[in-house]
Scaffold this active site. Structure first.
Site, mmCIF file in Angstrom:
data_model
loop_
_atom_site.group_PDB
_atom_site.id
_atom_site.type_symbol
_atom_site.label_atom_id
_atom_site.label_comp_id
_atom_site.label_asym_id
_atom_site.label_seq_id
_atom_site.Cartn_x
_atom_site.Cartn_y
_atom_site.Cartn_z
ATOM 1 N N GLN A 175 -2.227 3.978 -5.582
ATOM 2 C CA GLN A 175 -2.039 3.600 -7.038
ATOM 3 C C GLN A 175 -2.509 4.538 -8.017
ATOM 4 O OE1 GLN A 175 -0.581 0.538 -7.933
ATOM 5 N NE2 GLN A 175 -0.925 1.047 -10.218
ATOM 6 N N LYS B 62 1.063 -6.893 -6.434
ATOM 7 C CA LYS B 62 1.823 -6.393 -5.461
ATOM 8 C C LYS B 62 1.351 -7.049 -4.000
ATOM 9 C CE LYS B 62 2.162 -1.840 -7.822
ATOM 10 N NZ LYS B 62 1.638 -0.491 -7.855
ATOM 11 N N ASP C 255 6.905 4.998 -3.192
ATOM 12 C CA ASP C 255 7.313 5.097 -4.579
ATOM 13 C C ASP C 255 8.428 6.318 -4.915
ATOM 14 O OD1 ASP C 255 5.425 3.708 -6.286
ATOM 15 O OD2 ASP C 255 3.811 5.055 -5.331
HETATM 16 N N1 GUN Z 1 0.860 3.311 -11.532
HETATM 17 C C1 GUN Z 1 1.591 2.733 -12.638
HETATM 18 N N2 GUN Z 1 2.691 2.862 -12.028
HETATM 19 C C2 GUN Z 1 2.720 2.889 -10.744
HETATM 20 C C3 GUN Z 1 3.661 3.028 -9.698
HETATM 21 O O1 GUN Z 1 4.995 2.744 -10.001
HETATM 22 N N3 GUN Z 1 3.371 3.798 -8.519
HETATM 23 C C4 GUN Z 1 2.025 4.203 -8.284
HETATM 24 N N4 GUN Z 1 1.607 4.380 -7.084
HETATM 25 N N5 GUN Z 1 1.074 3.899 -9.337
HETATM 26 C C5 GUN Z 1 1.673 3.599 -10.510
#
Ligand code: GUN
Length: 276
Positions: free
Chosen positions: A93, A49, A116
């Site tokens: 995360q 990311k 998200d």
């Molecule tokens: N962990 C796995 N996929 C995601 C996601 O799309 N967002 C977040 N915040 N954590 C994750």
């Protein structure tokens, strides 16, 4: 032999367009990612990311907190970011360590910085077919892939295997809002293959090898959201790709299917929140 959906190509096109859009903005969008502890998969995702953000002109801050951080301290950090005028988007995360309630952490994030789309305001709006500030990244990426390949959703029977808050549930709603007939399967589902064999669009988001050829209808669209390492350390997905690709009309591979789209949608959501 089905058409292999090239998620990486679509994602690259989206991020190239975003890069141009960002160049014309007065202020660089700013995404802050919080990682708690050292979950190896999370470290890889957070790294990807950050790299993609920087490649397209998004300012990226990663805050690493120790595995032992308290829920209160994590909430304090989020509240600090909520009022920081320089921060447009916040991502915590997941998964979090067991002593921290994910529910309480998501509640702490401002819905206006919730990149998200996980907060109650954003998920509630989604459920009611009211536009949320942003749509959750992975479901949005799946829908965008279907659209890019001109795959009709309305009237189709979409079967989703997996009911997570991150993928299965929001994706079910997004497909329903596009007039699909939606079935969600999960660990308590009986006769899974009887249901999956009825899918026009079959989406698996489980995280283990679960979809085999005899579970798929001839000509179905198969979307594999799962990603994990097999016993030999090879990155793979939920679907037995080699055997299923012969009967599917369209199929996403792993890697280079849904994965790059999730990151592209995160970038797009960051830009959208910055503009809002
Ligand atoms: N962990 C796995 N996929 C995601 C996601 O799309 N967002 C977040 N915040 N954590 C994750």
């Amino acid at each position: 032999m089905g058409i292999i959906i090239d998620g990486k190509h679509v994602a690259d096109k989206i991020t190239e367009d975003l890069k141009l859009k960002i160049e014309s903005m007065d202020k660089k969008p700013h995404l802050t990612v919080i990682q708690v502890g050292n979950n190896p998969a999370s470290t890889i995702y957070v790294g990807l990311k950050k790299k993609k953000s920087e490649a397209i002109g998004i300012k990226s801050t990663v805050i690493n907190l120790p595995e032992t951080v308290s829920e209160v301290d994590l909430i304090d950090k989020i509240e600090e970011l909520n009022i920081d005028l320089d921060v447009d988007a916040i991502l915590v995360q997941l998964p979090l360590p067991k002593h921290i309630s994910e529910e309480n952490i998501i509640k702490a994030i401002s819905p206006f910085k919730d990149v998200d789309g996980f907060t109650v305001e954003n998920t509630g709006n989604l459920l009611n077919n009211i536009k949320p500030n942003v749509y959750p990244c992975t479901p949005k990426g799946v829908i965008r892939l279907l659209e890019e390949y001109n795959i009709d959703i309305a009237g189709k029977h979409a079967v989703i295997v997996g009911r997570s808050n991150i993928v299965g549930r929001p994706l079910a709603v997004m497909l329903l809002n596009r007039n699909a007939t939606v079935t969600i399967c999960h660990s308590y589902t009986k006769n899974l293959s009887d249901i999956t064999r009825n899918a026009d669009i079959l989406i698996s988001a489980v995280g283990k090898k679960i979809i085999y050829k005899d579970m798929v209808k001839e000509g179905a669209v198969v979307v594999d959201v799962g990603i994990f390492k097999d016993a030999n350390g090879k990155t793979t997905g939920d679907v037995d790709f080699e055997n299923v690709k012969g009967i599917a009309s369209y199929i996403t591979p792993v890697p280079k299917g849904v994965g790059p789209m999730t990151i592209a949608m995160l970038m797009e959501n960051t830009v959208e929140l910055a503009k809002q």
